[in-house]
Scaffold this motif. Structure first.
Motif, PDB file in Angstrom:
ATOM      1  N   THR A   1       0.855  -1.200   0.000  1.00 27.79           N
ATOM      2  CA  THR A   1       0.000   0.000   0.000  1.00 27.79           C
ATOM      3  C   THR A   1       0.882   1.237   0.000  1.00 27.79           C
ATOM      4  O   THR A   1       1.849   1.315   0.761  1.00 27.79           O
ATOM      5  CB  THR A   1      -0.919   0.022   1.226  1.00 27.79           C
ATOM      6  N   LEU A   2       0.560   2.177  -0.874  1.00 25.61           N
ATOM      7  CA  LEU A   2       1.249   3.461  -0.922  1.00 25.61           C
ATOM      8  C   LEU A   2       0.404   4.502  -0.205  1.00 25.61           C
ATOM      9  O   LEU A   2      -0.781   4.670  -0.511  1.00 25.61           O
ATOM     10  CB  LEU A   2       1.488   3.902  -2.369  1.00 25.61           C
ATOM     11  N   HIS A   3       1.024   5.215   0.737  1.00 22.41           N
ATOM     12  CA  HIS A   3       0.357   6.300   1.462  1.00 22.41           C
ATOM     13  C   HIS A   3       0.959   7.609   0.934  1.00 22.41           C
ATOM     14  O   HIS A   3       2.101   7.944   1.260  1.00 22.41           O
ATOM     15  CB  HIS A   3       0.589   6.173   2.971  1.00 22.41           C
ATOM     16  N   PHE A   4       0.213   8.338   0.114  1.00 25.63           N
ATOM     17  CA  PHE A   4       0.746   9.518  -0.558  1.00 25.63           C
ATOM     18  C   PHE A   4       0.791  10.724   0.376  1.00 25.63           C
ATOM     19  O   PHE A   4      -0.202  11.064   1.022  1.00 25.63           O
ATOM     20  CB  PHE A   4      -0.078   9.841  -1.800  1.00 25.63           C
ATOM     21  N   MET A   5       1.970  11.345   0.423  1.00 22.72           N
ATOM     22  CA  MET A   5       2.191  12.513   1.288  1.00 22.72           C
ATOM     23  C   MET A   5       2.387  13.797   0.479  1.00 22.72           C
ATOM     24  O   MET A   5       2.375  14.882   1.043  1.00 22.72           O
ATOM     25  CB  MET A   5       3.421  12.264   2.165  1.00 22.72           C
ATOM     26  N   ARG A   6       2.601  13.641  -0.843  1.00 23.32           N
ATOM     27  CA  ARG A   6       2.802  14.817  -1.699  1.00 23.32           C
ATOM     28  C   ARG A   6       2.389  14.459  -3.117  1.00 23.32           C
ATOM     29  O   ARG A   6       2.445  13.318  -3.523  1.00 23.32           O
ATOM     30  CB  ARG A   6       4.276  15.227  -1.685  1.00 23.32           C
ATOM     31  N   GLY A   7       1.936  15.477  -3.847  1.00 24.68           N
ATOM     32  CA  GLY A   7       1.542  15.264  -5.231  1.00 24.68           C
ATOM     33  C   GLY A   7       0.036  15.227  -5.393  1.00 24.68           C
ATOM     34  O   GLY A   7      -0.721  15.452  -4.438  1.00 24.68           O
ATOM     35  N   PRO A   8      -0.443  14.931  -6.610  1.00 26.72           N
ATOM     36  CA  PRO A   8      -1.885  14.937  -6.887  1.00 26.72           C
ATOM     37  C   PRO A   8      -2.687  13.978  -6.024  1.00 26.72           C
ATOM     38  O   PRO A   8      -3.871  14.194  -5.795  1.00 26.72           O
ATOM     39  CB  PRO A   8      -1.937  14.512  -8.372  1.00 26.72           C
ATOM     40  N   ASN A   9      -2.043  12.895  -5.534  1.00 28.14           N
ATOM     41  CA  ASN A   9      -2.757  11.904  -4.715  1.00 28.14           C
ATOM     42  C   ASN A   9      -2.566  12.112  -3.217  1.00 28.14           C
ATOM     43  O   ASN A   9      -2.830  11.209  -2.426  1.00 28.14           O
ATOM     44  CB  ASN A   9      -2.302  10.491  -5.081  1.00 28.14           C
TER      45      ASN A   9
ATOM     46  N   ALA B   1       5.517   9.105  -1.427  1.00 30.13           N
ATOM     47  CA  ALA B   1       4.621   8.170  -0.743  1.00 30.13           C
ATOM     48  C   ALA B   1       5.427   7.205   0.117  1.00 30.13           C
ATOM     49  O   ALA B   1       6.586   6.893  -0.185  1.00 30.13           O
ATOM     50  CB  ALA B   1       3.775   7.408  -1.754  1.00 30.13           C
ATOM     51  N   GLU B   2       4.799   6.742   1.192  1.00 32.41           N
ATOM     52  CA  GLU B   2       5.398   5.716   2.051  1.00 32.41           C
ATOM     53  C   GLU B   2       4.755   4.375   1.740  1.00 32.41           C
ATOM     54  O   GLU B   2       3.545   4.283   1.510  1.00 32.41           O
ATOM     55  CB  GLU B   2       5.175   6.066   3.521  1.00 32.41           C
ATOM     56  N   ILE B   3       5.579   3.321   1.702  1.00 29.65           N
ATOM     57  CA  ILE B   3       5.072   2.002   1.345  1.00 29.65           C
ATOM     58  C   ILE B   3       5.006   1.090   2.562  1.00 29.65           C
ATOM     59  O   ILE B   3       5.870   1.158   3.439  1.00 29.65           O
ATOM     60  CB  ILE B   3       5.940   1.358   0.226  1.00 29.65           C
ATOM     61  N   SER B   4       3.941   0.291   2.621  1.00 22.59           N
ATOM     62  CA  SER B   4       3.810  -0.723   3.669  1.00 22.59           C
ATOM     63  C   SER B   4       3.338  -2.009   2.997  1.00 22.59           C
ATOM     64  O   SER B   4       2.766  -1.985   1.911  1.00 22.59           O
ATOM     65  CB  SER B   4       2.829  -0.273   4.746  1.00 22.59           C
ATOM     66  N   PHE B   5       3.535  -3.139   3.682  1.00 21.67           N
ATOM     67  CA  PHE B   5       3.291  -4.438   3.065  1.00 21.67           C
ATOM     68  C   PHE B   5       2.302  -5.270   3.864  1.00 21.67           C
ATOM     69  O   PHE B   5       2.138  -5.095   5.066  1.00 21.67           O
ATOM     70  CB  PHE B   5       4.597  -5.216   2.911  1.00 21.67           C
TER      71      PHE B   5
END
Length: 220
Positions: free
Chosen positions: A136-144, A214-218
């Motif tokens: 899972t990508l947790h978006f911290m910057r950008g359009p998302n 984005a930060e990634i988690s598994f």
């Protein structure tokens, strides 16, 4: 199955699986991979599968075929390699089918006599580490920004076509970040990565591709 990601002028053009023994490349309309541009010869090159290996072969084209920045006539082709054919860039990725990694884990293991003897003697064997099934990508910057996106397929594209683009590829060993296009390489934890084969991602890594962060988690 391997896959070609095709770009022109840093813009994503197409993604084509290498699912035949011989894949023809050229400007000709009957080519398996048609690259309709004057810089490409009508019958430019072929990709041929011999057993488990792939080979790129130039067919005497006008502008030649480059593999990782070097002109070639025939050469083995591996995931992470980049071809230049005319004005097109072709990145070869290992497109792992969904569930393939899980199927590998379910296969029966045949023990050799030495392994059986070791087990009976009480010797321990290393435990195979299970790789994550999804991310899972947790978006911290950008359009998302503020959104989350689940990655449960073999390839996930991040970035903006025509600018900076990267791919997160799911492989049996885990998830890898690969540079696809753009003047700037992606970053992991503020460190620029330029490995052609990709860099493995770990829990909590922060990925940056252009304006995206984005930060990634598994999930195991």
């Amino acid at each position: 199955m391997e896959k070609l990601v095709i770009k022109k002028d840093d813009a994503l053009v197409d993604e084509v699986p290498i699912d035949k023994q011989i894949v023809t490349i050229g400007r000709d309309a009957e080519s398996d991979l048609q690259l309709n541009d004057p810089s490409v010869s009508r019958h430019h090159a072929t990709i041929r599968r011999i057993y488990t290996d792939l080979y790129i072969e130039d067919l005497g084209s006008t502008n030649g075929t480059q593999l990782n920045g070097r002109a070639v006539t025939k050469h083995v082709l591996k995931p992470g390699d980049q071809l230049v054919i005319g004005s097109f860039l072709l990145d070869m990725l290992d497109d792992v089918p969904e569930g393939a990694a899980d199927e590998d884990l379910d296969k029966t293991v045949v023990l050799q006599p030495q392994a059986v003897a070791a087990a009976r003697a009480g010797q321990t064997r290393p435990v195979r580490k299970l790789q994550p099934k999804s991310a899972t990508l947790h978006f911290m910057r950008g359009p998302n920004k503020g959104h989350q996106e689940k990655i449960d397929r073999s390839l996930y594209t991040i970035g903006k076509p025509g600018e900076n683009v990267a791919v997160i590829a799911r492989r049996p060993q885990g998830f890898y970040l690969l540079h696809i296009g753009g003047s700037s390489f992606p970053r992991i934890n503020d460190k620029e990565i330029d490995s052609k084969g990709g860099v493995q991602l770990h829990e909590g890594d922060v990925v940056e591709v252009g304006e995206y962060r984005a930060e990634i988690s598994f999930v195991q």
